[in-house]
Scaffold this motif. Structure first.
Motif, PDB file in Angstrom:
ATOM      1  N   ARG A 257       0.831  -1.206   0.000  1.00 30.21           N
ATOM      2  CA  ARG A 257       0.000   0.000   0.000  1.00 30.21           C
ATOM      3  C   ARG A 257       0.866   1.256   0.000  1.00 30.21           C
ATOM      4  O   ARG A 257       0.582   2.231  -0.713  1.00 30.21           O
ATOM      5  N   LEU A 258       1.913   1.251   0.801  1.00 30.35           N
ATOM      6  CA  LEU A 258       2.803   2.407   0.856  1.00 30.35           C
ATOM      7  C   LEU A 258       3.472   2.630  -0.506  1.00 30.35           C
ATOM      8  O   LEU A 258       3.614   3.771  -0.969  1.00 30.35           O
ATOM      9  N   GLY A 259       3.879   1.534  -1.155  1.00 28.24           N
ATOM     10  CA  GLY A 259       4.488   1.662  -2.470  1.00 28.24           C
ATOM     11  C   GLY A 259       3.538   2.250  -3.483  1.00 28.24           C
ATOM     12  O   GLY A 259       3.926   3.098  -4.307  1.00 28.24           O
ATOM     13  N   GLU A 260       2.258   1.821  -3.448  1.00 30.75           N
ATOM     14  CA  GLU A 260       1.271   2.380  -4.361  1.00 30.75           C
ATOM     15  C   GLU A 260       1.103   3.879  -4.141  1.00 30.75           C
ATOM     16  O   GLU A 260       1.046   4.658  -5.090  1.00 30.75           O
ATOM     17  N   GLY A 261       1.031   4.261  -2.873  1.00 27.96           N
ATOM     18  CA  GLY A 261       0.870   5.687  -2.576  1.00 27.96           C
ATOM     19  C   GLY A 261       2.067   6.507  -3.008  1.00 27.96           C
ATOM     20  O   GLY A 261       1.922   7.597  -3.567  1.00 27.96           O
ATOM     21  N   LEU A 262       3.274   5.988  -2.772  1.00 26.24           N
ATOM     22  CA  LEU A 262       4.481   6.716  -3.138  1.00 26.24           C
ATOM     23  C   LEU A 262       4.607   6.848  -4.649  1.00 26.24           C
ATOM     24  O   LEU A 262       4.957   7.916  -5.166  1.00 26.24           O
ATOM     25  N   ARG A 263       4.316   5.756  -5.379  1.00 30.82           N
ATOM     26  CA  ARG A 263       4.379   5.818  -6.846  1.00 30.82           C
ATOM     27  C   ARG A 263       3.419   6.861  -7.392  1.00 30.82           C
ATOM     28  O   ARG A 263       3.745   7.631  -8.290  1.00 30.82           O
ATOM     29  N   GLY A 264       2.204   6.870  -6.842  1.00 23.96           N
ATOM     30  CA  GLY A 264       1.214   7.846  -7.305  1.00 23.96           C
ATOM     31  C   GLY A 264       1.668   9.268  -7.065  1.00 23.96           C
ATOM     32  O   GLY A 264       1.523  10.142  -7.925  1.00 23.96           O
ATOM     33  N   SER A 265       2.238   9.525  -5.882  1.00 20.57           N
ATOM     34  CA  SER A 265       2.699  10.876  -5.558  1.00 20.57           C
ATOM     35  C   SER A 265       3.841  11.302  -6.474  1.00 20.57           C
ATOM     36  O   SER A 265       3.863  12.426  -6.989  1.00 20.57           O
ATOM     37  N   ILE A 266       4.830  10.407  -6.680  1.00 18.83           N
ATOM     38  CA  ILE A 266       5.969  10.731  -7.544  1.00 18.83           C
ATOM     39  C   ILE A 266       5.509  10.983  -8.972  1.00 18.83           C
ATOM     40  O   ILE A 266       5.991  11.906  -9.649  1.00 18.83           O
ATOM     41  N   LEU A 267       4.556  10.189  -9.447  1.00 23.31           N
ATOM     42  CA  LEU A 267       4.057  10.370 -10.809  1.00 23.31           C
ATOM     43  C   LEU A 267       3.337  11.702 -10.945  1.00 23.31           C
ATOM     44  O   LEU A 267       3.509  12.421 -11.939  1.00 23.31           O
ATOM     45  N   ARG A 268       2.526  12.057  -9.949  1.00 21.11           N
ATOM     46  CA  ARG A 268       1.831  13.354 -10.005  1.00 21.11           C
ATOM     47  C   ARG A 268       2.825  14.503 -10.017  1.00 21.11           C
ATOM     48  O   ARG A 268       2.636  15.494 -10.734  1.00 21.11           O
ATOM     49  N   GLN A 269       3.887  14.372  -9.213  1.00 26.12           N
ATOM     50  CA  GLN A 269       4.903  15.429  -9.199  1.00 26.12           C
ATOM     51  C   GLN A 269       5.579  15.555 -10.566  1.00 26.12           C
ATOM     52  O   GLN A 269       5.825  16.661 -11.051  1.00 26.12           O
ATOM     53  N   ALA A 270       5.874  14.415 -11.179  1.00 25.87           N
ATOM     54  CA  ALA A 270       6.551  14.436 -12.478  1.00 25.87           C
ATOM     55  C   ALA A 270       5.672  15.041 -13.565  1.00 25.87           C
ATOM     56  O   ALA A 270       6.167  15.685 -14.494  1.00 25.87           O
ATOM     57  N   LEU A 271       4.366  14.841 -13.444  1.00 24.09           N
ATOM     58  CA  LEU A 271       3.445  15.349 -14.469  1.00 24.09           C
ATOM     59  C   LEU A 271       2.931  16.759 -14.183  1.00 24.09           C
ATOM     60  O   LEU A 271       2.297  17.365 -15.047  1.00 24.09           O
ATOM     61  N   ARG A 272       3.214  17.259 -12.990  1.00 20.69           N
ATOM     62  CA  ARG A 272       2.647  18.550 -12.591  1.00 20.69           C
ATOM     63  C   ARG A 272       2.990  19.675 -13.556  1.00 20.69           C
ATOM     64  O   ARG A 272       2.114  20.496 -13.879  1.00 20.69           O
ATOM     65  N   PRO A 273       4.233  19.782 -14.048  1.00 23.12           N
ATOM     66  CA  PRO A 273       4.529  20.890 -14.983  1.00 23.12           C
ATOM     67  C   PRO A 273       3.646  20.863 -16.225  1.00 23.12           C
ATOM     68  O   PRO A 273       3.282  21.922 -16.752  1.00 23.12           O
ATOM     69  N   TYR A 274       3.290  19.684 -16.699  1.00 25.46           N
ATOM     70  CA  TYR A 274       2.457  19.578 -17.894  1.00 25.46           C
ATOM     71  C   TYR A 274       0.997  19.856 -17.566  1.00 25.46           C
ATOM     72  O   TYR A 274       0.275  20.475 -18.334  1.00 25.46           O
ATOM     73  N   VAL A 275       0.558  19.360 -16.392  1.00 29.55           N
ATOM     74  CA  VAL A 275      -0.835  19.558 -15.990  1.00 29.55           C
ATOM     75  C   VAL A 275      -1.088  21.022 -15.667  1.00 29.55           C
ATOM     76  O   VAL A 275      -2.094  21.618 -16.086  1.00 29.55           O
ATOM     77  N   ASP A 276      -0.168  21.644 -14.913  1.00 27.67           N
ATOM     78  CA  ASP A 276      -0.355  23.039 -14.531  1.00 27.67           C
ATOM     79  C   ASP A 276      -0.300  23.964 -15.736  1.00 27.67           C
ATOM     80  O   ASP A 276      -0.933  25.021 -15.754  1.00 27.67           O
ATOM     81  N   GLY A 277       0.466  23.567 -16.748  1.00 32.58           N
ATOM     82  CA  GLY A 277       0.592  24.434 -17.916  1.00 32.58           C
ATOM     83  C   GLY A 277      -0.472  24.210 -18.956  1.00 32.58           C
ATOM     84  O   GLY A 277      -0.491  24.881 -19.992  1.00 32.58           O
ATOM     85  N   ALA A 278      -1.378  23.236 -18.698  1.00 30.16           N
ATOM     86  CA  ALA A 278      -2.405  22.925 -19.701  1.00 30.16           C
ATOM     87  C   ALA A 278      -3.477  24.011 -19.741  1.00 30.16           C
ATOM     88  O   ALA A 278      -3.774  24.640 -18.746  1.00 30.16           O
TER      89      ALA A 278
END
Length: 278
Positions: A257-278
């Protein structure tokens, strides 16, 4: 039934296919013939050998296809139930269809429910506890997160293709890249419920142009994570003390469960520049 077949009280296999495709778009004549070859439906034949499907045959086919699509049952289980319960199992299919009620206004944030693959994705999300803001996994779930949550059903290649929405060529690609692993029994391959989940998710990825070869990164990452977790908790899982083994399994489930949560958070951080700039 006379409308589709003129004055005839029966339908041809092509006419049956046209009726079934309304509710089961992926069904084919080959699928109907396969179900017949497995003894699940036994249409009469004309003197020249053409199949004659009556109302009961069509209802039986609908029920079989519904059991595969909605309950993920293998044909052996379906056949056993038909032999055990007979026509009583088909009561819902034989009942007259009630007139549709006026559709209520859809909520603004309603989520579309159509393809089986989306259902698999939603089920997977719903079964994964949401991490808390302090980084700890939400309570609940226990070691059950390590199980698929489905039955111990097995599927032939044809059944897996029908239930997942993947054609056999797509399944072959998933096998080639190690995402599906069948068990050989008597010259045939059988697949478990995890294979169904993988195939349905792969079908959903394919609608975005993502192919099996692109999905290898998920397999590689998952295997590395599993190897690390084995190093952390494997000694405890192997111990004979039931209480100690249970504790180790709970720790393993918590790590998952912790791994799932961490992966999701890291992925959101990595995609944030693209999402925020959309």
């Amino acid at each position: 039934m006379s409308e589709a077949g003129g004055e005839r009280p029966f339908l041809s296999i092509g006419e049956v296919l046209d009726q079934l495709k309304v509710d089961f778009p992926d069904v084919t004549i080959s699928k109907i013939r396969f179900l017949e070859s497995q003894g699940l439906v036994d249409p009469e034949r004309t003197p020249s050998g053409y199949r004659k499907f009556y109302e009961g045959d069509v209802a039986r086919l609908r029920w079989i296809l519904r059991q595969q699509r909605e309950h993920f049952l293998p044909l052996k289980v379906i056949k056993d139930r038909l032999e055990r319960e007979g026509e009583a199992a088909l009561d819902d299919e034989m009942a007259p269809t009630p007139a549709p009620a006026p559709a209520p206004a859809a909520p603004a944030a309603a989520e579309p429910a159509d393809a089986p693959a989306e259902e698999a994705v939603r089920t997977d999300r719903a079964s994964s506890p949401t991490p808390r803001s302090d980084g700890q996994a939400a309570p609940g779930g226990g070691p059950d997160i390590l199980l698929s949550g489905m039955s111990s059903a097995t599927f032939t290649r044809e059944e897996l293709a029908s239930a997942s929405g993947c054609d056999e060529a797509a399944l072959a690609d998933l096998e080639r890249y190690g995402l599906l692993v069948g068990k050989a029994v008597g010259g045939s391959s059988y697949f478990d419920e995890e294979s169904l989940i993988v195939a349905r998710l792969a079908a959903a990825f394919a609608r975005h142009g993502v192919e099996a070869r692109h999905l290898r990164m998920y397999k590689t990452a998952a295997e590395r994570e599993a190897g690390f977790f084995q190093q952390v908790v494997l000694p405890g899982v192997k111990q004979r003390d039931p209480a100690g083994r249970r504790q180790s399994l709970e720790a393993l489930a918590d790590l998952v469960r912790l791994g799932e949560g961490l992966r999701g958070s890291i992925l959101r951080q990595a995609l944030r520049p693209y999402v925020d700039g959309a």
